[in-house]
Design a protein around this motif. Structure first.
Motif, short mmCIF file in Angstrom:
data_model
loop_
_atom_site.label_atom_id
_atom_site.label_comp_id
_atom_site.label_asym_id
_atom_site.label_seq_id
_atom_site.Cartn_x
_atom_site.Cartn_y
_atom_site.Cartn_z
N PRO A 24 0.80 -1.23 0.00
CA PRO A 24 0.00 0.00 0.00
C PRO A 24 0.84 1.28 0.00
CG PRO A 24 -0.25 -1.18 2.07
CD PRO A 24 0.56 -2.05 1.18
N GLU A 25 2.04 1.25 0.56
CA GLU A 25 2.87 2.45 0.55
C GLU A 25 3.27 2.82 -0.88
OE1 GLU A 25 3.55 -0.16 2.74
OE2 GLU A 25 2.58 0.86 4.43
N ARG A 26 3.66 1.85 -1.66
CA ARG A 26 3.99 2.11 -3.07
C ARG A 26 2.76 2.56 -3.84
NH1 ARG A 26 8.06 -2.52 -5.43
NH2 ARG A 26 9.64 -2.32 -3.83
N MET A 27 1.64 1.88 -3.59
CA MET A 27 0.42 2.22 -4.32
C MET A 27 -0.03 3.64 -3.99
SD MET A 27 -1.72 1.20 -6.60
CE MET A 27 -1.98 -0.55 -6.73
N ALA A 28 0.15 4.06 -2.75
CA ALA A 28 -0.26 5.41 -2.35
C ALA A 28 0.44 6.47 -3.19
CB ALA A 28 0.02 5.62 -0.87
N ARG A 29 1.66 6.20 -3.63
CA ARG A 29 2.41 7.17 -4.45
C ARG A 29 1.90 7.22 -5.89
NH1 ARG A 29 6.63 4.91 -1.22
NH2 ARG A 29 7.32 3.57 -2.92
N VAL A 30 1.19 6.17 -6.31
CA VAL A 30 0.66 6.10 -7.68
C VAL A 30 -0.70 6.79 -7.77
CG1 VAL A 30 -0.20 4.50 -9.44
CG2 VAL A 30 1.91 3.97 -8.19
#
Length: 112
Positions: A24-30
Protein backbone atom coordinates in the motif's frame (compact mmCIF):
# COMPACT_ATOMS: atom_id res chain seq x y z
CA UNK A 1 13.52 14.37 -21.37
CA UNK A 2 10.85 11.68 -21.38
CA UNK A 3 7.55 11.90 -23.20
CA UNK A 4 4.20 12.04 -21.40
CA UNK A 5 3.49 8.50 -22.66
CA UNK A 6 6.77 7.26 -21.15
CA UNK A 7 5.85 8.89 -17.84
CA UNK A 8 2.39 7.28 -17.84
CA UNK A 9 3.80 3.86 -18.72
CA UNK A 10 6.29 4.10 -15.83
CA UNK A 11 3.45 5.00 -13.47
CA UNK A 12 1.33 2.15 -14.85
CA UNK A 13 4.25 -0.24 -14.25
CA UNK A 14 4.60 1.12 -10.70
CA UNK A 15 0.88 0.36 -10.15
CA UNK A 16 1.41 -3.22 -11.34
CA UNK A 17 4.44 -3.68 -9.11
CA UNK A 18 2.72 -2.27 -6.02
CA UNK A 19 -0.36 -4.42 -6.60
CA UNK A 20 1.72 -7.54 -7.23
CA UNK A 21 3.69 -6.97 -4.01
CA UNK A 22 0.52 -6.00 -2.08
CA UNK A 23 2.35 -2.83 -1.03
CA UNK A 24 0.00 0.00 0.00
CA UNK A 25 2.87 2.45 0.55
CA UNK A 26 3.99 2.11 -3.07
CA UNK A 27 0.42 2.22 -4.32
CA UNK A 28 -0.26 5.41 -2.35
CA UNK A 29 2.41 7.17 -4.45
CA UNK A 30 0.66 6.10 -7.68
CA UNK A 31 -2.91 7.09 -6.77
CA UNK A 32 -4.27 10.63 -6.55
CA UNK A 33 -5.95 11.45 -3.24
CA UNK A 34 -9.34 11.58 -5.01
CA UNK A 35 -8.80 8.25 -6.84
CA UNK A 36 -11.82 5.98 -7.23
CA UNK A 37 -12.49 2.57 -8.72
CA UNK A 38 -15.58 0.96 -10.18
CA UNK A 39 -15.74 -2.81 -9.71
CA UNK A 40 -17.83 -5.44 -11.53
CA UNK A 41 -20.07 -5.98 -8.51
CA UNK A 42 -21.16 -2.33 -8.64
CA UNK A 43 -19.01 -1.13 -5.75
CA UNK A 44 -17.20 2.17 -5.84
CA UNK A 45 -13.92 2.01 -3.94
CA UNK A 46 -11.82 4.99 -2.86
CA UNK A 47 -8.09 5.27 -2.21
CA UNK A 48 -8.17 4.69 1.59
CA UNK A 49 -10.30 1.56 1.14
CA UNK A 50 -8.03 0.08 -1.52
CA UNK A 51 -4.89 0.76 0.50
CA UNK A 52 -6.40 -0.72 3.67
CA UNK A 53 -7.42 -3.91 1.90
CA UNK A 54 -4.30 -4.53 -0.18
CA UNK A 55 -2.42 -6.56 2.42
CA UNK A 56 -5.42 -8.92 2.69
CA UNK A 57 -5.33 -9.88 -1.00
CA UNK A 58 -4.45 -13.57 -1.26
CA UNK A 59 -0.91 -14.26 -2.50
CA UNK A 60 -0.93 -15.05 -6.20
CA UNK A 61 1.40 -15.04 -9.17
CA UNK A 62 0.14 -11.94 -10.97
CA UNK A 63 0.82 -10.97 -14.55
CA UNK A 64 -0.38 -7.73 -16.11
CA UNK A 65 -0.77 -7.50 -19.87
CA UNK A 66 -1.08 -4.00 -21.29
CA UNK A 67 -3.10 -3.77 -24.50
CA UNK A 68 -3.11 -0.04 -25.14
CA UNK A 69 -2.00 3.29 -23.76
CA UNK A 70 -2.95 6.76 -24.97
CA UNK A 71 -2.26 10.29 -23.82
CA UNK A 72 -4.80 13.06 -24.44
CA UNK A 73 -3.15 16.25 -23.19
CA UNK A 74 -3.21 16.09 -19.39
CA UNK A 75 -5.24 12.86 -19.35
CA UNK A 76 -4.13 9.34 -20.23
CA UNK A 77 -5.64 5.86 -20.27
CA UNK A 78 -4.17 2.39 -20.20
CA UNK A 79 -6.09 -0.78 -20.90
CA UNK A 80 -5.06 -4.28 -19.94
CA UNK A 81 -5.76 -7.68 -18.47
CA UNK A 82 -4.79 -9.17 -15.12
CA UNK A 83 -3.94 -12.87 -14.80
CA UNK A 84 -3.60 -14.60 -11.41
CA UNK A 85 -1.88 -17.96 -11.26
CA UNK A 86 -2.16 -18.20 -15.04
CA UNK A 87 -5.90 -17.53 -15.25
CA UNK A 88 -7.55 -14.38 -16.61
CA UNK A 89 -9.12 -12.55 -13.68
CA UNK A 90 -10.16 -9.18 -15.03
CA UNK A 91 -9.69 -6.49 -17.61
CA UNK A 92 -9.30 -2.86 -16.69
CA UNK A 93 -9.23 0.67 -17.98
CA UNK A 94 -7.05 3.00 -15.89
CA UNK A 95 -7.30 6.77 -16.10
CA UNK A 96 -4.38 9.07 -15.27
CA UNK A 97 -4.26 12.86 -14.97
CA UNK A 98 -1.34 15.29 -14.94
CA UNK A 99 -1.81 17.87 -12.20
CA UNK A 100 0.83 20.49 -11.44
CA UNK A 101 3.23 18.58 -13.70
CA UNK A 102 2.82 15.23 -11.91
CA UNK A 103 0.99 12.19 -13.29
CA UNK A 104 -1.26 10.23 -10.90
CA UNK A 105 -3.89 7.56 -11.32
CA UNK A 106 -7.37 9.06 -10.84
CA UNK A 107 -9.67 6.14 -11.65
CA UNK A 108 -10.01 2.55 -12.81
CA UNK A 109 -12.90 0.56 -14.25
CA UNK A 110 -12.59 -3.19 -13.69
CA UNK A 111 -14.60 -5.76 -15.63
CA UNK A 112 -14.66 -9.55 -15.26
Amino acid sequence: MSSPLDDVLRLDDAWNEAYHRRDPERMARVLADDWMAFFPDGRTVFKPDLLAGMRHNPPAALMFERHAARVYGDTAVTRGTLYANGERVQSFLRVYARRDGEWRAVSVQVVP
